[in-house]
Design a protein around this motif. Structure first.
Motif, PDB file in Angstrom:
ATOM      1  N   ARG A   1     -52.390 -69.380 -34.282  1.00 45.21           N
ATOM      2  CA  ARG A   1     -52.846 -68.020 -34.620  1.00 45.21           C
ATOM      3  C   ARG A   1     -53.420 -67.282 -33.424  1.00 45.21           C
ATOM      4  N   LYS A   2     -53.487 -67.932 -32.303  1.00 46.79           N
ATOM      5  CA  LYS A   2     -54.062 -67.335 -31.089  1.00 46.79           C
ATOM      6  C   LYS A   2     -53.152 -66.218 -30.580  1.00 46.79           C
ATOM      7  N   GLN A   3     -53.700 -65.009 -30.529  1.00 43.32           N
ATOM      8  CA  GLN A   3     -52.927 -63.861 -30.045  1.00 43.32           C
ATOM      9  C   GLN A   3     -53.480 -63.422 -28.702  1.00 43.32           C
ATOM     10  N   PRO A   4     -52.661 -62.996 -27.786  1.00 37.80           N
ATOM     11  CA  PRO A   4     -51.225 -62.738 -27.935  1.00 37.80           C
ATOM     12  C   PRO A   4     -50.340 -63.950 -27.648  1.00 37.80           C
ATOM     13  N   PHE A   5     -50.935 -65.138 -27.446  1.00 35.07           N
ATOM     14  CA  PHE A   5     -50.147 -66.317 -27.094  1.00 35.07           C
ATOM     15  C   PHE A   5     -49.014 -66.573 -28.079  1.00 35.07           C
ATOM     16  N   ALA A   6     -49.317 -66.602 -29.369  1.00 31.40           N
ATOM     17  CA  ALA A   6     -48.299 -66.922 -30.372  1.00 31.40           C
ATOM     18  C   ALA A   6     -47.158 -65.911 -30.347  1.00 31.40           C
ATOM     19  N   THR A   7     -47.483 -64.652 -30.143  1.00 27.80           N
ATOM     20  CA  THR A   7     -46.449 -63.615 -30.072  1.00 27.80           C
ATOM     21  C   THR A   7     -45.578 -63.793 -28.840  1.00 27.80           C
ATOM     22  N   TRP A   8     -46.189 -64.055 -27.688  1.00 25.63           N
ATOM     23  CA  TRP A   8     -45.415 -64.260 -26.460  1.00 25.63           C
ATOM     24  C   TRP A   8     -44.501 -65.479 -26.592  1.00 25.63           C
ATOM     25  N   LEU A   9     -44.999 -66.542 -27.200  1.00 27.94           N
ATOM     26  CA  LEU A   9     -44.169 -67.728 -27.385  1.00 27.94           C
ATOM     27  C   LEU A   9     -42.977 -67.404 -28.289  1.00 27.94           C
TER      28      LEU A   9
ATOM     29  N   VAL B   1     -38.969 -67.649 -27.291  1.00 31.86           N
ATOM     30  CA  VAL B   1     -37.999 -68.373 -28.123  1.00 31.86           C
ATOM     31  C   VAL B   1     -36.850 -67.447 -28.519  1.00 31.86           C
ATOM     32  N   ALA B   2     -37.165 -66.227 -28.922  1.00 33.25           N
ATOM     33  CA  ALA B   2     -36.125 -65.271 -29.338  1.00 33.25           C
ATOM     34  C   ALA B   2     -35.191 -64.916 -28.186  1.00 33.25           C
TER      35      ALA B   2
ATOM     36  N   GLN C   1     -34.581 -66.733 -25.486  1.00 29.42           N
ATOM     37  CA  GLN C   1     -33.774 -67.902 -25.157  1.00 29.42           C
ATOM     38  C   GLN C   1     -32.678 -68.133 -26.191  1.00 29.42           C
ATOM     39  N   ALA C   2     -32.985 -67.935 -27.463  1.00 32.36           N
ATOM     40  CA  ALA C   2     -31.967 -68.087 -28.514  1.00 32.36           C
ATOM     41  C   ALA C   2     -30.859 -67.054 -28.335  1.00 32.36           C
ATOM     42  N   ALA C   3     -31.237 -65.819 -28.005  1.00 30.92           N
ATOM     43  CA  ALA C   3     -30.233 -64.771 -27.779  1.00 30.92           C
ATOM     44  C   ALA C   3     -29.348 -65.121 -26.587  1.00 30.92           C
ATOM     45  N   LEU C   4     -29.944 -65.634 -25.520  1.00 35.78           N
ATOM     46  CA  LEU C   4     -29.160 -66.029 -24.344  1.00 35.78           C
ATOM     47  C   LEU C   4     -28.169 -67.147 -24.673  1.00 35.78           C
TER      48      LEU C   4
END
Length: 89
Positions: free
Chosen positions: A60-68, A72-73, A75-78
């Motif tokens: 729940r730590k923000q903005p860490f969780a959002t950046w992670l 991921v998004a 890398q998945a798109a790539l």
């Protein structure tokens, strides 16, 4: 060679997240969030997300969780783009 690299960086990200959680519990010097996110960005996102769930760390730590999640998004798109371009070419 790429698979070996990915295995190593994911293990490093997982271990770093585990060490950071342990440090947080003990109240000692922590691993900087920038370091944890860098490990994820250079290919260790699977290990970082796995550790996040296993250790219940920075979920729940923000903005860490959002950046992670962004890492991921991206890398998945790539992976999808590279897979599609190999199939087409």
């Amino acid at each position: 060679m790429i698979l070996l690299y990915l295995l190593a960086v994911n293990l490093a990200a997982f271990a770093a997240m585990g060490l950071d959680k342990s440090s947080a519990i003990r109240g000692v010097e922590r691993i900087p969030e920038r370091t944890l996110l860098t490990l994820a960005a250079v290919g260790g996102s699977f290990g970082a997300v796995a550790a996040q769930q296993v250790f219940r760390h920075k979920t729940r730590k923000q903005p860490f969780a959002t950046w992670l999640l962004v890492i991921v998004a991206v890398q998945a798109a790539l992976v999808l783009i590279l897979t599609a371009s190999r199939a087409a070419g």
